[in-house]
Design a protein around this motif. Structure first.
Motif, PDB file in Angstrom:
ATOM      1  N   THR A 282      15.131 -46.221  24.769  1.00 12.55           N
ATOM      2  CA  THR A 282      13.667 -46.338  24.893  1.00 12.55           C
ATOM      3  C   THR A 282      13.145 -45.429  25.993  1.00 12.55           C
ATOM      4  N   ASN A 283      13.793 -45.472  27.171  1.00  9.97           N
ATOM      5  CA  ASN A 283      13.346 -44.625  28.278  1.00  9.97           C
ATOM      6  C   ASN A 283      13.530 -43.144  27.962  1.00  9.97           C
ATOM      7  N   ALA A 284      14.630 -42.813  27.260  1.00  8.56           N
ATOM      8  CA  ALA A 284      14.848 -41.407  26.901  1.00  8.56           C
ATOM      9  C   ALA A 284      13.771 -40.926  25.927  1.00  8.56           C
ATOM     10  N   GLU A 285      13.442 -41.761  24.923  1.00  9.32           N
ATOM     11  CA  GLU A 285      12.380 -41.388  23.986  1.00  9.32           C
ATOM     12  C   GLU A 285      11.043 -41.282  24.705  1.00  9.32           C
ATOM     13  N   LEU A 286      10.823 -42.168  25.680  1.00 11.20           N
ATOM     14  CA  LEU A 286       9.568 -42.117  26.427  1.00 11.20           C
ATOM     15  C   LEU A 286       9.475 -40.841  27.257  1.00 11.20           C
ATOM     16  N   LEU A 287      10.588 -40.459  27.899  1.00 13.55           N
ATOM     17  CA  LEU A 287      10.579 -39.243  28.702  1.00 13.55           C
ATOM     18  C   LEU A 287      10.493 -37.990  27.845  1.00 13.55           C
ATOM     19  N   ALA A 288      10.867 -38.127  26.557  1.00 16.97           N
ATOM     20  CA  ALA A 288      10.746 -36.963  25.677  1.00 16.97           C
ATOM     21  C   ALA A 288       9.285 -36.589  25.445  1.00 16.97           C
ATOM     22  N   ARG A 289       8.384 -37.569  25.629  1.00 16.40           N
ATOM     23  CA  ARG A 289       6.947 -37.294  25.508  1.00 16.40           C
ATOM     24  C   ARG A 289       6.324 -37.241  26.902  1.00 16.40           C
ATOM     25  N   THR A 290       6.968 -36.510  27.771  1.00 17.91           N
ATOM     26  CA  THR A 290       6.533 -36.465  29.169  1.00 17.91           C
ATOM     27  C   THR A 290       5.124 -35.898  29.338  1.00 17.91           C
ATOM     28  N   ASP A 291       4.667 -35.064  28.364  1.00 14.79           N
ATOM     29  CA  ASP A 291       3.333 -34.494  28.499  1.00 14.79           C
ATOM     30  C   ASP A 291       2.242 -35.543  28.315  1.00 14.79           C
ATOM     31  N   LEU A 293       2.583 -38.699  29.572  1.00 17.63           N
ATOM     32  CA  LEU A 293       2.741 -39.715  30.610  1.00 17.63           C
ATOM     33  C   LEU A 293       2.068 -39.293  31.894  1.00 17.63           C
ATOM     34  N   THR A 294       1.597 -40.303  32.580  1.00 17.55           N
ATOM     35  CA  THR A 294       1.071 -40.054  33.928  1.00 17.55           C
ATOM     36  C   THR A 294       2.246 -39.943  34.886  1.00 17.55           C
ATOM     37  N   PRO A 295       2.051 -39.377  36.063  1.00 20.27           N
ATOM     38  CA  PRO A 295       3.170 -39.300  37.031  1.00 20.27           C
ATOM     39  C   PRO A 295       3.771 -40.663  37.345  1.00 20.27           C
ATOM     40  N   GLU A 296       2.932 -41.710  37.437  1.00 27.30           N
ATOM     41  CA  GLU A 296       3.473 -43.034  37.725  1.00 27.30           C
ATOM     42  C   GLU A 296       4.340 -43.534  36.570  1.00 27.30           C
ATOM     43  N   GLN A 297       3.885 -43.347  35.323  1.00 27.89           N
ATOM     44  CA  GLN A 297       4.676 -43.762  34.174  1.00 27.89           C
ATOM     45  C   GLN A 297       5.990 -42.983  34.092  1.00 27.89           C
ATOM     46  N   ARG A 298       5.904 -41.680  34.407  1.00 25.29           N
ATOM     47  CA  ARG A 298       7.115 -40.853  34.377  1.00 25.29           C
ATOM     48  C   ARG A 298       8.108 -41.340  35.442  1.00 25.29           C
ATOM     49  N   ALA A 299       7.626 -41.704  36.614  1.00 25.77           N
ATOM     50  CA  ALA A 299       8.505 -42.166  37.687  1.00 25.77           C
ATOM     51  C   ALA A 299       9.161 -43.495  37.319  1.00 25.77           C
ATOM     52  N   ARG A 300       8.370 -44.418  36.717  1.00 28.06           N
ATOM     53  CA  ARG A 300       8.949 -45.701  36.321  1.00 28.06           C
ATOM     54  C   ARG A 300      10.011 -45.522  35.233  1.00 28.06           C
ATOM     55  N   ALA A 301       9.722 -44.640  34.267  1.00 26.07           N
ATOM     56  CA  ALA A 301      10.695 -44.409  33.196  1.00 26.07           C
ATOM     57  C   ALA A 301      11.978 -43.785  33.748  1.00 26.07           C
ATOM     58  N   THR A 302      11.807 -42.824  34.685  1.00 31.04           N
ATOM     59  CA  THR A 302      12.989 -42.193  35.290  1.00 31.04           C
ATOM     60  C   THR A 302      13.807 -43.206  36.087  1.00 31.04           C
ATOM     61  N   ALA A 303      13.131 -44.065  36.850  1.00 31.28           N
ATOM     62  CA  ALA A 303      13.841 -45.082  37.632  1.00 31.28           C
ATOM     63  C   ALA A 303      14.559 -46.068  36.711  1.00 31.28           C
ATOM     64  N   GLY A 304      13.864 -46.453  35.621  1.00 24.11           N
ATOM     65  CA  GLY A 304      14.516 -47.362  34.665  1.00 24.11           C
ATOM     66  C   GLY A 304      15.718 -46.732  34.004  1.00 24.11           C
ATOM     67  N   LEU A 305      15.599 -45.435  33.666  1.00 26.67           N
ATOM     68  CA  LEU A 305      16.725 -44.731  33.052  1.00 26.67           C
ATOM     69  C   LEU A 305      17.902 -44.665  34.012  1.00 26.67           C
ATOM     70  N   GLN A 306      17.649 -44.359  35.265  1.00 27.72           N
ATOM     71  CA  GLN A 306      18.731 -44.304  36.246  1.00 27.72           C
ATOM     72  C   GLN A 306      19.369 -45.679  36.458  1.00 27.72           C
ATOM     73  N   ARG A 307      18.540 -46.722  36.493  1.00 29.90           N
ATOM     74  CA  ARG A 307      19.080 -48.066  36.684  1.00 29.90           C
ATOM     75  C   ARG A 307      19.962 -48.473  35.511  1.00 29.90           C
ATOM     76  N   GLN A 308      19.507 -48.189  34.311  1.00 31.05           N
ATOM     77  CA  GLN A 308      20.304 -48.536  33.142  1.00 31.05           C
ATOM     78  C   GLN A 308      21.589 -47.718  33.078  1.00 31.05           C
ATOM     79  N   LEU A 309      21.527 -46.461  33.500  1.00 32.39           N
ATOM     80  CA  LEU A 309      22.739 -45.646  33.555  1.00 32.39           C
ATOM     81  C   LEU A 309      23.749 -46.232  34.538  1.00 32.39           C
ATOM     82  N   ARG A 310      23.260 -46.699  35.679  1.00 33.41           N
ATOM     83  CA  ARG A 310      24.168 -47.315  36.648  1.00 33.41           C
ATOM     84  C   ARG A 310      24.798 -48.588  36.080  1.00 33.41           C
TER      85      ARG A 310
END
Length: 471
Positions: A282-291, A293-310
């Motif tokens: 879900t986060n990867a698909e969301l980041l694929a439409r980065t254009d 997203l707002t910077p805040e949404q992009r930051a939350r998605a990136t943080a969620g992706l990193q957390r799930q990767l960990r």
């Protein structure tokens, strides 16, 4: 060179043929042949020994009669010269055919001798050798003759027919041959029966193994004859085949548990991985439409992706650790647990700042093991205690020469959950909302067992959970 090689090949060829024959024949046939051959050899040996004893006794009885006749002749004809005493040599009945022979041929009587006179007879008469028995033929009849010393310069010869003795020996030989033949035949039948009966459990075991190999069904068991075999065949009174069948059943039980555990591990791992992988996608698909997203949404998605990767990385690493059944021997060393536990407590204090860790060392035992694995063991226990401790609640860590205890003051372990706290992926209902994969305690117990220790869990007096590591 070629001739020597050919000779060596020719010498090895019978052995090769014998080896090929043994490989082609089933075990039952080889065992039956071996048993039959052993029994047949014993039967032939007993029959041969019996025949030899009977023949010896019959001949010995005849020799005793000849000795008695010779003694009687010596007593009744003392002082007599060379002559033929009893001339009924055609019948050779008692009294036996008897003659006195001088040492010198010149002193022979005018009447011809009826029994053969040889140089050995003259040697006995001259005292140059002792008496002897010999087999002769008189008037077409077999006879046995005794030649012994009679008086100075003479010898006496006594002969009796041996027809009855030879007939008795022949009849004994025929009887023993018949007994030996029947014994060999019976040995073959009994050898086959013994091999069939003795290998019947092995045949059942083989059929069971082939069935398991064909169906991959590890729930099949071999029927054992008594209760001792059901206990694993370790009873001293059980025979070898029963013990083998019991050990095979025990091995099948372990195999069934291993297969069940493997399937459960795969199912649980798949279930645990499904949630973080879905979040990652879900986060990867969301980041694929980065254009979009707002910077805040992009930051939350990136943080969620990193957390799930960990989380996925930690889960995979835990699975790899659990898949290892024993510690690498090359890394085993003597480890002082006092400094190691102190280091783990300090690390836990940095990770769980809201929890008060109270460390009370009462000894400094030394344990052979892998330091990194022991750190993981103690760290998992501390993390588990901290996770269930209320904010500001203490976690009491005590180290003695006999073991390590870790106690928290959280909600404790429900009685229905206590038997399953060390199972892989098991999470009590009170812990499902907390972070973690449910592998920490399972890994801790596996590391403890690999180091020869025992890890148990119990309800602490006054509330909370108490984990006890006993060396």
């Amino acid at each position: 060179m070629s001739t020597a090689a050919e000779r060596a090949h020719a010498a090895d060829e019978p052995h090769s043929r014998h080896a090929r024959w043994r490989r082609r024949r089933p075990l039952r046939t080889r065992l039956a042949l071996a048993t039959s051959t052993a029994v047949a050899l014993v039967t032939l040996g007993v029959c041969a020994a019996g025949f030899s004893i009977m023949r010896y006794e019959l001949v010995h009885q005849l020799d005793l009669q000849l000795t008695q006749h010779a003694t009687l002749v010596q007593q009744q004809n003392r002082g007599q010269g060379p002559r033929v005493l009893y001339a009924e040599c055609g019948y050779l009945a008692a009294p036996a055919c008897t003659q006195i022979v001088p040492a010198e041929p010149a002193k022979d009587p005018a009447a011809p001798y009826l029994l053969p006179v040889t140089p050995a007879t003259r040697a006995v008469a001259a005292g140059q050798r002792g008496g002897y028995y010999s087999a002769i033929t008189v008037s077409g009849h077999p006879a046995r003759m005794l030649t012994t010393r009679f008086a100075s310069g003479t010898a006496v010869q006594v002969a009796l027919r041996s027809d009855a003795v030879q007939q008795g020996v022949r009849q004994a030989g025929e009887l023993m041959a018949a007994v030996a033949g029947a014994g060999v035949l019976l040995a073959g039948v009994l050898g086959y029966a013994a091999a069939r009966t003795g290998l019947a459990p092995v045949a059942r075991l083989t059929a069971t193994a082939e069935r398991i190999a064909a169906t991959r069904d590890a729930t099949v068991r071999i029927d054992l004859p008594d209760e001792r075999g059901r206990r694993g065949g370790r009873d001293a009174g059980a025979d070898e085949v029963t013990r083998l069948a019991g050990a095979f059943n025990a091995m099948l039980g372990e195999l069934e548990q291993s297969v069940t555990a493997q399937r459960r591990l795969v199912a649980d791992a798949s279930h645990e991985l499904r949630t973080p992988l879905t979040a990652l996608r879900t986060n990867a698909e969301l980041l694929a439409r980065t254009d979009r997203l707002t910077p805040e949404q992009r930051a939350r998605a990136t943080a969620g992706l990193q957390r799930q990767l960990r989380e996925v990385t930690g889960l995979v690493n835990d699975l790899i650790e659990l898949a290892r059944d024993e510690e690498p021997q090359a890394l085993v060393e003597l480890v002082r647990l006092g400094p190691l536990v102190a280091h783990c407590v300090e690390t836990a204090r940095g990770h769980w700042s809201a929890v008060a860790f109270e460390y009370a060392p009462q000894g400094d035992p030394t344990l052979p093991g892998v330091p990194a694995r022991l750190v993981r063991l103690v760290g998992n226990l501390l993390d588990n205690a901290a996770k269930f401790s209320p904010p500001g609640g203490p976690v009491e860590v005590t180290l003695t020469d006999r073991g390590l205890t870790v106690r928290d003051h959280g909600p404790g372990i429900a009685p229905e959950d206590l038997p399953y706290v060390f199972d892989r992926f098991y999470r009590a209902s009170a812990a499902r909302a907390l972070p973690g994969s449910g592998l920490g305690l399972a890994m801790a117990r596996q590391i403890a067992r690999a180091h020869g220790a025992d890890l148990t869990a119990e309800a602490a007096p006054g509330g909370g959970a108490l984990f006890r590591l006993t060396f």
